[in-house]
Design a protein around this motif. Structure first.
Motif, mmCIF file in Angstrom:
data_model
loop_
_atom_site.group_PDB
_atom_site.id
_atom_site.type_symbol
_atom_site.label_atom_id
_atom_site.label_comp_id
_atom_site.label_asym_id
_atom_site.label_seq_id
_atom_site.Cartn_x
_atom_site.Cartn_y
_atom_site.Cartn_z
ATOM 1 N N THR A 84 0.830 -1.194 0.000
ATOM 2 C CA THR A 84 0.000 0.000 0.000
ATOM 3 C C THR A 84 0.866 1.246 0.000
ATOM 4 O O THR A 84 1.802 1.369 0.769
ATOM 5 C CB THR A 84 -0.922 -0.002 1.231
ATOM 6 O OG1 THR A 84 -1.745 -1.143 1.147
ATOM 7 C CG2 THR A 84 -1.786 1.233 1.251
ATOM 8 N N SER A 125 -3.976 4.402 -4.105
ATOM 9 C CA SER A 125 -4.069 4.075 -2.681
ATOM 10 C C SER A 125 -5.440 4.477 -2.147
ATOM 11 O O SER A 125 -6.452 4.130 -2.750
ATOM 12 C CB SER A 125 -2.933 4.750 -1.921
ATOM 13 O OG SER A 125 -2.892 4.257 -0.593
ATOM 14 N N THR A 126 -5.501 5.246 -1.077
ATOM 15 C CA THR A 126 -6.799 5.574 -0.478
ATOM 16 C C THR A 126 -7.454 6.805 -1.096
ATOM 17 O O THR A 126 -8.408 7.352 -0.538
ATOM 18 C CB THR A 126 -6.646 5.737 1.047
ATOM 19 O OG1 THR A 126 -5.429 6.436 1.319
ATOM 20 C CG2 THR A 126 -6.565 4.396 1.736
ATOM 21 N N VAL A 158 -7.639 -0.886 -0.359
ATOM 22 C CA VAL A 158 -7.498 0.570 -0.314
ATOM 23 C C VAL A 158 -8.479 1.248 -1.266
ATOM 24 O O VAL A 158 -8.952 2.351 -1.002
ATOM 25 C CB VAL A 158 -6.051 1.058 -0.620
ATOM 26 C CG1 VAL A 158 -5.117 0.717 0.516
ATOM 27 C CG2 VAL A 158 -5.555 0.575 -1.950
ATOM 28 N N ARG A 161 -11.688 1.896 0.422
ATOM 29 C CA ARG A 161 -11.591 3.094 1.266
ATOM 30 C C ARG A 161 -11.646 4.357 0.412
ATOM 31 O O ARG A 161 -12.271 5.345 0.771
ATOM 32 C CB ARG A 161 -10.288 3.089 2.071
ATOM 33 C CG ARG A 161 -10.346 2.251 3.331
ATOM 34 C CD ARG A 161 -9.360 2.788 4.358
ATOM 35 N NE ARG A 161 -9.598 4.187 4.653
ATOM 36 C CZ ARG A 161 -8.671 5.048 5.040
ATOM 37 N NH1 ARG A 161 -7.429 4.657 5.195
ATOM 38 N NH2 ARG A 161 -8.960 6.305 5.275
ATOM 39 N N ALA A 162 -10.963 4.295 -0.746
ATOM 40 C CA ALA A 162 -10.960 5.460 -1.631
ATOM 41 C C ALA A 162 -12.374 5.792 -2.096
ATOM 42 O O ALA A 162 -12.796 6.942 -2.064
ATOM 43 C CB ALA A 162 -10.047 5.186 -2.835
ATOM 44 N N TYR A 167 -12.226 9.954 5.692
ATOM 45 C CA TYR A 167 -10.848 10.114 6.160
ATOM 46 C C TYR A 167 -10.799 10.477 7.635
ATOM 47 O O TYR A 167 -11.727 11.081 8.172
ATOM 48 C CB TYR A 167 -10.138 11.181 5.307
ATOM 49 C CG TYR A 167 -10.039 10.759 3.866
ATOM 50 C CD1 TYR A 167 -9.046 9.884 3.447
ATOM 51 C CD2 TYR A 167 -10.988 11.173 2.925
ATOM 52 C CE1 TYR A 167 -8.984 9.444 2.132
ATOM 53 C CE2 TYR A 167 -10.938 10.740 1.617
ATOM 54 C CZ TYR A 167 -9.926 9.875 1.224
ATOM 55 O OH TYR A 167 -9.869 9.433 -0.073
#
Lengths: 282, 123
Positions: A84, A125-126, A158, A161-162, A167
């Motif tokens: 990640t 990533s996120t 990830v 989450r994105a 956040y």
């Protein structure tokens, strides 16, 4: 963390040399990413939570389990956790400044037909990088359908989450201008949630950088930052070639501050815009 | 040497922020509340950056931001709030009063340096 109680340090035995070598091999085979010696601390930090979830006392025990049983789900989780990409909003602000003052305008003007600008966050990533671009585009008055943004990553976890666009306070504290935070986020308890008007500007899907990305593009703008550093030289070259194949001529590639295009000058032209270095696809 | 001021009623927080700023070449003054900060500014009008807590005795951070911004000669001072206030409404008030940036406590050193870089006051 400063200004609050220190979080408890995680305990546990250190990973053995043999198990570190085993993980290096697994990660390389699954992702092409090279885990360098000295990254033992990273292994502990990333894998200890997975070990705990499986009722194991240490990362060493997790390695033993991986050796003992064929469990693709677990192996994939371990590789994803190790690969990640750390990210943050508006990382390397000079590049965003170059986009705002110069590059986005140039790219919009250079289009031969009325079509959206196509942008790719290649190690999303996120999602902070893709969403930073989306916020910048919104600030510049670009409508959602004027600027198509794709975020890809190897790790499905990830990307989930994105997509959620949620956040932590620490994540929104880092690099995100306060003016954007109050404008584009709502707060829910300890979490900060990106508003739909920004979230809908970005799509996320899984992609391995070692595979062709032609079907995803072509792109006017590619972020491929702080990910090449994890690959060996030959893989880096190959990835840069694949990225170029997925770009419009004249499009721009943005790399991390310590990354270069190696010897691929026939594919990209180096250009300085303000404080930022960018690479123009030939 | 560029000059900065840290305004916070916690000595520990002042020390941490001072060290961060010193690493980036600033000469740093300290104040424990808004009134003291204004007195320091009178003595050192060349301060160009202020990190300001919200909840302090005598004069709070929001009042300090308003006081600094009410003086046209101090319009160019870069003001960053560093506070435990995390409500969006509070942030909006601080920005409207003239704060250039806003950091929520708890913070890490990177949080501070990222924001200062964003403001263009460190490289």
């Amino acid at each position: 963390m400063i200004g609050t109680e220190q979080g408890k340090a995680t305990g546990g035995k250190e990973i053995s040399a043999e198990n570190f070598a085993f993980l290096q091999q697994q990660v390389y085979r699954e992702s092409g990413i090279v885990l360098e010696p000295g990254k033992q601390y990273l292994v502990e930090a990333r894998l200890a939570p997975i070990a705990r979830q499986h009722g194991l006392a240490s990362v060493n025990e997790l390695c033993n389990l991986l050796r003992a049983v064929s469990n693709d789900g677990l192996r994939r989780r371990v590789v994803e956790a190790m690969t990640t990409n750390e990210t943050q909003f508006f990382r390397e602000p000079a590049q965003y400044e170059a986009l705002r003052t110069t590059l986005l305008g140039e790219l919009l003007a250079a289009r031969r037909s009325p079509r959206p600008l196509t942008c790719w966050s290649a190690a999303a990533s996120t999602g902070q990088e893709a969403y930073s671009l989306a916020m910048l585009a919104a600030e510049m008055g670009l409508a959602a359908n004027d600027c198509d943004i794709l975020g890809t990553d190897l790790a499905e976890a990830v990307l989930e989450r994105a997509r959620a666009g949620r956040y932590s306070q620490l994540e929104v504290n880092r690099g995100l201008p306060a003016a954007y935070l109050v404008k584009y986020f709502t707060r829910q308890g300890l979490e900060w949630i990106l508003k739909e008007e920004i979230r809908r500007r970005v799509r996320f899907q899984r992609h391995d950088l070692r595979d062709s990305a032609r079907h995803l593009g072509p792109f006017d703008l590619v972020f491929c930052r702080n990910v090449l550093i994890y690959f060996d030289h030959e893989t880096k070259r190959r990835i840069l070639q694949l990225v170029r194949e997925a770009m419009y001529p004249g499009g721009y590639l943005l790399l991390g501050a310590v990354e270069t295009i190696l010897d691929l000058d026939h594919l990209f032209e180096r250009r300085r815009v303000g404080q930022a270095i960018v690479y123009r696809a030939r | 040497m560029a000059k900065a001021m840290v305004v916070d009623d916690s000595r520990a927080v002042r020390l941490i922020l001072r060290r961060t700023l010193e690493k980036h070449g600033y000469q740093v003054y300290e104040a424990g509340h808004g009134k003291e900060a204004l007195a320091v500014l009178d003595q050192h009008p060349d301060v160009r950056l202020m990190l300001v807590d919200w909840n302090m005795p005598e004069m709070n951070g929001l009042e300090l931001v308003r006081a600094v911004r009410s003086d046209p000669e101090r319009a160019r001072i870069v003001l960053m709030m560093v506070t435990t206030e995390t409500e969006i409404e509070q942030m909006v008030r601080a920005l409207a009063a003239g704060a250039n940036e806003y950091v929520m406590k708890p913070f890490t050193e990177e949080v501070i340096t990222d924001k200062l870089r964003l403001l263009g006051v460190i490289s």
